[in-house]
Design a protein around this motif. Structure first.
Motif, PDB file in Angstrom:
ATOM      1  N   LEU A   1       0.828  -1.207   0.000  1.00  0.00           N
ATOM      2  CA  LEU A   1       0.000   0.000   0.000  1.00  0.00           C
ATOM      3  C   LEU A   1       0.863   1.259   0.000  1.00  0.00           C
ATOM      4  O   LEU A   1       0.574   2.216  -0.710  1.00  0.00           O
ATOM      5  CB  LEU A   1      -0.919   0.009   1.223  1.00  0.00           C
ATOM      6  CG  LEU A   1      -2.087  -0.960   1.165  1.00  0.00           C
ATOM      7  CD1 LEU A   1      -2.721  -1.110   2.532  1.00  0.00           C
ATOM      8  CD2 LEU A   1      -3.112  -0.490   0.147  1.00  0.00           C
ATOM      9  N   ARG A   2       1.910   1.252   0.788  1.00  0.00           N
ATOM     10  CA  ARG A   2       2.778   2.437   0.880  1.00  0.00           C
ATOM     11  C   ARG A   2       3.441   2.751  -0.447  1.00  0.00           C
ATOM     12  O   ARG A   2       3.619   3.921  -0.799  1.00  0.00           O
ATOM     13  CB  ARG A   2       3.828   2.245   1.961  1.00  0.00           C
ATOM     14  CG  ARG A   2       3.250   2.418   3.351  1.00  0.00           C
ATOM     15  CD  ARG A   2       4.280   2.385   4.443  1.00  0.00           C
ATOM     16  NE  ARG A   2       5.278   3.405   4.256  1.00  0.00           N
ATOM     17  CZ  ARG A   2       6.559   3.253   4.598  1.00  0.00           C
ATOM     18  NH1 ARG A   2       6.981   2.134   5.139  1.00  0.00           N
ATOM     19  NH2 ARG A   2       7.417   4.228   4.416  1.00  0.00           N
ATOM     20  N   VAL A   3       3.818   1.707  -1.201  1.00  0.00           N
ATOM     21  CA  VAL A   3       4.483   1.951  -2.485  1.00  0.00           C
ATOM     22  C   VAL A   3       3.510   1.859  -3.659  1.00  0.00           C
ATOM     23  O   VAL A   3       3.911   1.845  -4.803  1.00  0.00           O
ATOM     24  CB  VAL A   3       5.710   1.024  -2.686  1.00  0.00           C
ATOM     25  CG1 VAL A   3       6.735   1.272  -1.604  1.00  0.00           C
ATOM     26  CG2 VAL A   3       5.320  -0.429  -2.752  1.00  0.00           C
ATOM     27  N   LYS A   4       2.232   1.786  -3.319  1.00  0.00           N
ATOM     28  CA  LYS A   4       1.137   1.826  -4.302  1.00  0.00           C
ATOM     29  C   LYS A   4       1.175   0.687  -5.318  1.00  0.00           C
ATOM     30  O   LYS A   4       1.000   0.893  -6.518  1.00  0.00           O
ATOM     31  CB  LYS A   4       1.093   3.188  -4.983  1.00  0.00           C
ATOM     32  CG  LYS A   4       0.808   4.325  -4.014  1.00  0.00           C
ATOM     33  CD  LYS A   4       0.813   5.663  -4.701  1.00  0.00           C
ATOM     34  CE  LYS A   4       0.452   6.815  -3.849  1.00  0.00           C
ATOM     35  NZ  LYS A   4       0.901   6.960  -2.524  1.00  0.00           N
ATOM     36  N   ILE A   5       1.402  -0.526  -4.823  1.00  0.00           N
ATOM     37  CA  ILE A   5       1.310  -1.709  -5.684  1.00  0.00           C
ATOM     38  C   ILE A   5      -0.165  -1.987  -5.951  1.00  0.00           C
ATOM     39  O   ILE A   5      -0.986  -1.970  -5.035  1.00  0.00           O
ATOM     40  CB  ILE A   5       1.999  -2.918  -5.026  1.00  0.00           C
ATOM     41  CG1 ILE A   5       3.507  -2.680  -4.975  1.00  0.00           C
ATOM     42  CG2 ILE A   5       1.667  -4.212  -5.760  1.00  0.00           C
ATOM     43  CD1 ILE A   5       4.295  -3.764  -4.269  1.00  0.00           C
ATOM     44  N   ASP A   6      -0.493  -2.229  -7.191  1.00  0.00           N
ATOM     45  CA  ASP A   6      -1.875  -2.412  -7.625  1.00  0.00           C
ATOM     46  C   ASP A   6      -2.566  -3.539  -6.866  1.00  0.00           C
ATOM     47  O   ASP A   6      -1.952  -4.542  -6.507  1.00  0.00           O
ATOM     48  CB  ASP A   6      -1.897  -2.715  -9.132  1.00  0.00           C
ATOM     49  CG  ASP A   6      -3.294  -2.681  -9.684  1.00  0.00           C
ATOM     50  OD1 ASP A   6      -3.849  -1.569  -9.819  1.00  0.00           O
ATOM     51  OD2 ASP A   6      -3.849  -3.769  -9.947  1.00  0.00           O
ATOM     52  N   ILE A   7      -3.866  -3.373  -6.655  1.00  0.00           N
ATOM     53  CA  ILE A   7      -4.657  -4.361  -5.917  1.00  0.00           C
ATOM     54  C   ILE A   7      -4.634  -5.733  -6.598  1.00  0.00           C
ATOM     55  O   ILE A   7      -4.714  -6.756  -5.930  1.00  0.00           O
ATOM     56  CB  ILE A   7      -6.097  -3.870  -5.676  1.00  0.00           C
ATOM     57  CG1 ILE A   7      -6.767  -4.752  -4.622  1.00  0.00           C
ATOM     58  CG2 ILE A   7      -6.875  -3.824  -6.984  1.00  0.00           C
ATOM     59  CD1 ILE A   7      -8.034  -4.179  -4.055  1.00  0.00           C
ATOM     60  N   THR A   8      -4.489  -5.766  -7.925  1.00  0.00           N
ATOM     61  CA  THR A   8      -4.439  -7.076  -8.605  1.00  0.00           C
ATOM     62  C   THR A   8      -3.196  -7.856  -8.177  1.00  0.00           C
ATOM     63  O   THR A   8      -3.243  -9.079  -8.037  1.00  0.00           O
ATOM     64  CB  THR A   8      -4.463  -6.919 -10.139  1.00  0.00           C
ATOM     65  OG1 THR A   8      -3.373  -6.103 -10.544  1.00  0.00           O
ATOM     66  CG2 THR A   8      -5.781  -6.323 -10.603  1.00  0.00           C
ATOM     67  N   VAL A   9      -2.094  -7.168  -7.951  1.00  0.00           N
ATOM     68  CA  VAL A   9      -0.875  -7.829  -7.476  1.00  0.00           C
ATOM     69  C   VAL A   9      -1.080  -8.311  -6.051  1.00  0.00           C
ATOM     70  O   VAL A   9      -0.710  -9.435  -5.695  1.00  0.00           O
ATOM     71  CB  VAL A   9       0.341  -6.885  -7.577  1.00  0.00           C
ATOM     72  CG1 VAL A   9       1.582  -7.518  -6.967  1.00  0.00           C
ATOM     73  CG2 VAL A   9       0.584  -6.497  -9.023  1.00  0.00           C
ATOM     74  N   ARG A  10      -1.680  -7.465  -5.213  1.00  0.00           N
ATOM     75  CA  ARG A  10      -1.938  -7.856  -3.823  1.00  0.00           C
ATOM     76  C   ARG A  10      -2.866  -9.062  -3.771  1.00  0.00           C
ATOM     77  O   ARG A  10      -2.637 -10.008  -3.003  1.00  0.00           O
ATOM     78  CB  ARG A  10      -2.514  -6.675  -3.048  1.00  0.00           C
ATOM     79  CG  ARG A  10      -1.534  -5.495  -3.028  1.00  0.00           C
ATOM     80  CD  ARG A  10      -1.965  -4.363  -2.136  1.00  0.00           C
ATOM     81  NE  ARG A  10      -3.304  -3.868  -2.271  1.00  0.00           N
ATOM     82  CZ  ARG A  10      -3.652  -2.737  -2.873  1.00  0.00           C
ATOM     83  NH1 ARG A  10      -2.732  -1.992  -3.461  1.00  0.00           N
ATOM     84  NH2 ARG A  10      -4.899  -2.345  -2.907  1.00  0.00           N
TER      85      ARG A  10
END
Length: 107
Positions: free
Chosen positions: A24-33
């Motif tokens: 979340l802090r580095v703004k990784i896309d929700i699809t990756v999460r």
């Protein structure tokens, strides 16, 4: 980005939450999460209690990282780094975590 760095006993859901916190802090896309959670569950299925605890653990991870940062001011980090703006940004993120549990879409 995923590291059982404490090498001790603890909740697996907290380790997953630490990954999600960084994501979340580095703004990784929700699809990756979501892919991360699905991949983890393909190897070891998370219980309903573990899945439910993840949002709380993401918030705990955020507070934990803030505590580590404040603990090393003066020793590792210069005092000038720890500003009102730094604290305001961290508290704003904590509030945003409280307002929305959209870090993953649980299936």
């Amino acid at each position: 980005m995923f590291d059982f760095d404490q090498c001790g006993y603890g909740w697996r859901a907290f380790e997953i939450a630490k990954f999600l916190h960084v994501a979340l802090r580095v703004k990784i896309d929700i699809t990756v999460r979501n892919s991360f959670i699905k991949g983890y569950q393909a190897i070891r299925k998370l219980s309903e209690a573990e899945l439910t605890s993840i949002p709380v653990f993401v918030k705990a991870a955020h507070i934990w990282v803030m505590g580590i940062s404040t603990n090393v001011v003066g020793d590792v980090l210069p005092y000038g780094w720890f500003t009102d703006e730094w604290l305001d940004q961290r508290l704003a993120m904590l509030r945003s975590l409280d307002e929305s549990d959209n870090f993953i879409k649980l299936c």
